[in-house]
Design an enzyme around this catalytic site. Structure first.
Site, PDB file in Angstrom:
ATOM      1  N   CYS A   1       0.817  -1.202   0.000  1.00 49.17           N
ATOM      2  CA  CYS A   1       0.000   0.000   0.000  1.00 49.17           C
ATOM      3  C   CYS A   1       0.860   1.264   0.000  1.00 49.17           C
ATOM      4  O   CYS A   1       1.515   1.571  -0.984  1.00 49.17           O
ATOM      5  CB  CYS A   1      -0.977  -0.036   1.175  1.00 49.17           C
ATOM      6  SG  CYS A   1      -2.373   1.090   1.033  1.00 49.17           S
ATOM      7  N   HIS A   2       0.905   1.990   1.102  1.00 47.39           N
ATOM      8  CA  HIS A   2       1.737   3.185   1.212  1.00 47.39           C
ATOM      9  C   HIS A   2       3.157   2.878   1.708  1.00 47.39           C
ATOM     10  O   HIS A   2       3.982   3.774   1.838  1.00 47.39           O
ATOM     11  CB  HIS A   2       1.085   4.207   2.158  1.00 47.39           C
ATOM     12  CG  HIS A   2      -0.094   4.904   1.560  1.00 47.39           C
ATOM     13  ND1 HIS A   2      -1.330   4.312   1.464  1.00 47.39           N
ATOM     14  CD2 HIS A   2      -0.225   6.135   1.013  1.00 47.39           C
ATOM     15  CE1 HIS A   2      -2.177   5.152   0.895  1.00 47.39           C
ATOM     16  NE2 HIS A   2      -1.534   6.266   0.606  1.00 47.39           N
TER      17      HIS A   2
END
Length: 171
Positions: free
Chosen positions: A103-104
């Site tokens: 994800c991030h």
């Protein structure tokens, strides 16, 4: 059994921590949670998961770990503001140790300037940043680069992410 460093702080994405860590532990790997303060409890952004930090970034040596895991959420963006976490992540990439970022999570790798020439993915909102950092970004559930860097986009990708993560650690 591998020793896996997990860097996180408040506002990590709950399932992007719990599901990979459960699979790692099920396979017999040791996971050490690292933040600024040992003993601190950090909470996921969904409020479903609380994690006790095992050790401080000030008290660890990247040489003591076999792999790095970076869960997503807002946590990686906070961590990349601290040069200690940036250098820690850079060590794994520069030394071809396995790095797992979902994800991030790749935000920490962007700041460490370690994505140039790599194939990777991440959450849609950071894909342009990853391209600016020199990565070839692929919009797919899991991207494995040089059998070392494993990246995924979002919680729906966790099964594919975990499969590649455990494959690399168990080879």
């Amino acid at each position: 059994m591998s020793k896996v460093a997990c860097v996180l702080t408040d506002m990590f994405e709950d399932v992007e921590f719990t599901q990979p860590v459960n699979d790692l532990k099920k396979d017999g790997h040791e996971v050490t949670n690292i933040e600024w303060k040992a003993g601190k409890e950090v909470t996921g952004k969904q409020g479903e998961t609380t994690v006790t930090i095992d050790t401080s970034i000030d008290d660890v040596n990247a040489e003591d770990f076999d792999a790095l895991f970076i869960p997503g959420g807002f946590s990686p963006d906070q961590l990349r503001g601290d040069e200690k976490f940036v250098k820690f992540a850079k060590h794994f990439m520069d030394n071809d140790k396995p790095v797992f970022a979902i994800c991030h999570g790749p935000q920490l790798l962007i700041t460490a300037k370690t994505l140039e020439g790599r194939q990777a993915t991440g959450f849609k909102s950071i894909q342009v940043d990853m391209e600016y950092a020199g990565a070839t970004v692929k919009d797919q559930e899991v991207v494995v680069c040089h059998d070392q860097l494993v990246t995924s986009r979002q919680p729906d990708d966790i099964p594919a992410f975990n499969k590649e993560m455990t494959r690399i650690l168990n080879k």
